[in-house]
Design a protein around this motif. Structure first.
Motif, PDB file in Angstrom:
ATOM      1  N   LEU A 196      -0.394   0.810 -11.356  1.00 44.36           N
ATOM      2  CA  LEU A 196      -0.739   0.635  -9.845  1.00 44.36           C
ATOM      3  C   LEU A 196      -1.394  -0.635  -9.761  1.00 44.36           C
ATOM      4  CD1 LEU A 196      -1.126   4.357  -9.050  1.00 44.36           C
ATOM      5  CD2 LEU A 196       0.807   3.025  -8.925  1.00 44.36           C
ATOM      6  N   ASN A 197      -1.706  -1.351 -10.702  1.00 44.70           N
ATOM      7  CA  ASN A 197      -2.620  -2.575 -10.430  1.00 44.70           C
ATOM      8  C   ASN A 197      -1.741  -3.764 -10.558  1.00 44.70           C
ATOM      9  OD1 ASN A 197      -5.078  -1.615  -9.776  1.00 44.70           O
ATOM     10  ND2 ASN A 197      -5.527  -0.885 -12.102  1.00 44.70           N
ATOM     11  N   LYS A 231       2.202   1.635  -3.439  1.00 37.75           N
ATOM     12  CA  LYS A 231       1.585   1.975  -4.350  1.00 37.75           C
ATOM     13  C   LYS A 231       1.222   3.528  -4.388  1.00 37.75           C
ATOM     14  CE  LYS A 231      -3.087   1.265  -6.029  1.00 37.75           C
ATOM     15  NZ  LYS A 231      -4.460   0.431  -5.950  1.00 37.75           N
ATOM     16  N   LYS A 232       1.358   3.916  -3.088  1.00 31.17           N
ATOM     17  CA  LYS A 232       1.181   5.506  -2.879  1.00 31.17           C
ATOM     18  C   LYS A 232       2.350   6.237  -3.420  1.00 31.17           C
ATOM     19  CE  LYS A 232       0.601   9.064   0.769  1.00 31.17           C
ATOM     20  NZ  LYS A 232       0.380   9.206   2.098  1.00 31.17           N
ATOM     21  N   PRO A 291       2.831  -2.617  -7.794  1.00 26.87           N
ATOM     22  CA  PRO A 291       3.267  -2.262  -6.377  1.00 26.87           C
ATOM     23  C   PRO A 291       3.863  -3.565  -5.671  1.00 26.87           C
ATOM     24  CG  PRO A 291       1.341  -1.097  -6.994  1.00 26.87           C
ATOM     25  CD  PRO A 291       1.672  -1.958  -8.176  1.00 26.87           C
ATOM     26  N   LYS A 344       0.790  -1.263   0.045  1.00 25.70           N
ATOM     27  CA  LYS A 344       0.111  -0.151  -0.183  1.00 25.70           C
ATOM     28  C   LYS A 344       0.801   1.190   0.100  1.00 25.70           C
ATOM     29  CE  LYS A 344      -3.988  -2.121   2.254  1.00 25.70           C
ATOM     30  NZ  LYS A 344      -4.743  -1.876   3.475  1.00 25.70           N
ATOM     31  N   LYS A 386      -2.567   4.848 -13.363  1.00 27.20           N
ATOM     32  CA  LYS A 386      -3.645   4.380 -12.351  1.00 27.20           C
ATOM     33  C   LYS A 386      -4.431   2.968 -12.733  1.00 27.20           C
ATOM     34  CE  LYS A 386      -4.070   8.854 -10.241  1.00 27.20           C
ATOM     35  NZ  LYS A 386      -5.285   9.847  -9.964  1.00 27.20           N
TER      36      LYS A 386
END
Length: 346
Positions: free
Chosen positions: A51-52, A22-23, A55, A19, A47
Motif C-alpha cells: 500500500l506504500n 489504496k482503500k 496504489p 487514495k 500495509k
C-alpha cells in the motif's frame, strides 16, 4: 418466505484517485483468503509494503480503462443486473466483495423489500477460495450479525453447466469466426499453488503434477485448476478446435510464491518468439471486463506480443451483459425460485 437474489462480483475502486485505489487494495489484499498468511505477515506485506508502493501504479492502470460512467466492472455488472431483473419475478440486488456496493448494502436492500430467503450468486464460473469462498464466508458472517432471520442458499461454480458453456462458446465463436488465428489462448486469473492444495477436500489428490486434474476425484468440486482446464476442454470441444490451436495459461501473479503455470505473459512472449503472428485470447475466469482483461491483457499483453514480433492480437470480450448470458442467469434464478416454492408447499 419472500425470495430475492444477491449477485456478487469482485469490486472496484470508487475512482482512479490513488487514495480510492489504496482503500480498495487494502480491503482486497487484507482478506485472509486472498493473501493466506498469518495476520502479522499479511499486515506487514500489505500495509507496510504494497500500500506504500502499488496504489499510484494501479491508479494509472485504472485510468487507462475507466469509462465516463465509472468502473467498467461496476457498470457492466449493473447492466447485467438490470437485464436479469427484467426476466425474473423476485428482487435482484447487486453487491461487490470489495468496495461498493458492499455485501451488507446488498443484503440491506433485499431486507428492505421484505426478502428473507436469499440466493447468493457469485459471478465466478470456477470455484476458488479467493473468490467464491470468501463471498460465502462473509455473507454468512453478515447474516449471523445483522440478518439472522434470513436464510441463504447459493449457486455453486457453474464452469460445467451446459448452458454456460454454450453462451461462452458462442461469444468466442462470434469473435473468431472470421479470424485466421494460429493460437487461441484461454487466460485464467492465477492463484498460488497452495490455494489449490488447501481447497483439496481429500487432502491428497491435488499434486499439480500434470495428471491430477484429469483423474476423477471429489477434489474437483473445489479445485480451481481442474475447473479452469475443464472449461477450456468443454469450449474447445464445442468449437471443434484442434489441440494445437488452443492453450491454457494463468495471469496476474503476485509475490514470489509458486503460482499456477504456465504464466500468460510468458506464454504470449514465447508465442511471439516462436514466430506465431496471430493469436486470440479469452479470459473465462471473468464474466465482466475489468482491469485484468482491459489493461493487463488487451493492452500489456498486446504490447508484449508486438515486441516479440507478433502481428495480430485479438481480445475476446467477457460475457458482460449479453442478452443470452442474462437469460441463462434468469433461468437459474427462476428454477431456484420454483424449487423453493415447491419445498414450501410440500
Amino acid at each position: 418466505m419472500k425470495k430475492g437474489v444477491l449477485m456478487v462480483n469482485l469490486g472496484s475502486p470508487n475512482s482512479t484517485d490513488p487514495k480510492d485505489v489504496k482503500k480498495y487494495l487494502g480491503e482486497f489484499l487484507m482478506d485472509e483468503r486472498v493473501i493466506d498468511v498469518p495476520l502479522w505477515a499479511r499486515t506487514l506485506l500489505v500495509k507496510g509494503i504494497i500500500l506504500n508502493t502499488r496504489p499510484k501504479k494501479s491508479a494509472e492502470a485504472y485510468s487507462k480503462i475507466w469509462w465516463d460512467e465509472g468502473s467498467p466492472l461496476i457498470v457492466l455488472s449493473e447492466r447485467l443486473q438490470a437485464k436479469v431483473s427484467d426476466k425474473v419475478d423476485v428482487p435482484v440486488a447487486l453487491a461487490m466483495r470489495y468496495g461498493t456496493p458492499s455485501l451488507k448494502e446488498g443484503l440491506e436492500e433485499l431486507n428492505a423489500k421484505g426478502v428473507d430467503e436469499v440466493l447468493i450468486l457469485p459471478l465466478y464460473p470456477q470455484f476458488a477460495m479467493a473468490t467464491t469462498e470468501t463471498i460465502l464466508v462473509l455473507a454468512e458472517e453478515l447474516r449471523k450479525e445483522h440478518f439472522p432471520h434470513m436464510r441463504f442458499s447459493d449457486i455453486p461454480a457453474f464452469y460445467n453447466k451446459p448452458e454456460y458453456i454454450e453462451v461462452l462458446s458462442r461469444s468466442i465463436q462470434e469473435k473468431i469466426k472470421d479470424l485466421d488465428f494460429e493460437k487461441l489462448v484461454f487466460s485464467y486469473h492465477g492463484v498460488p499453488e497452495r490455494h489449490i492444495r488447501k481447497s483439496d477436500v481429500t487432502k491428497s489428490h491435488c499434486k499439480i503434477d500434470g495428471s491430477c486434474c484429469q483423474t476423477p476425484s471429489q477434489a474437483h468440486q473445489f479445485c480451481y485448476r481442474h475447473q479452469c482446464y475443464d472449461t477450456t476442454r468443454q469450449v474447445a470441444e464445442k468449437l471443434g478446435l484442434e489441440k494445437d490451436k488452443y492453450f491454457t495459461s494463468f495471469q496476474s501473479r503476485l509475490g514470489f510464491d509458486p503460482w499456477l503455470q504456465p504464466y500468460t505473459d510468458r506464454t504470449i512472449e514465447r508465442f511471439g518468439k516462436e514466430g506465431i503472428k496471430k493469436i486470440a485470447i479469452v479470459t473465462p475466469a471473468f464474466v465482466s471486463d475489468c482491469l485484468e482483461t482491459l489493461e493487463e491483457i488487451a493492452m500489456e499483453g498486446e504490447e508484449i506480443f508486438h515486441e516479440m514480433g507478433g502481428k495480430e492480437f485479438t481480445t475476446i470480450p467477457c460475457l458482460n451483459d449479453r442478452d443470452d448470458w442474462a437469460h441463462v442467469i434468469a433461468t437459474w434464478i427462476n428454477d431456484w425460485a420454483l424449487v423453493e416454492a415447491s419445498k414450501a408447499i410440500a
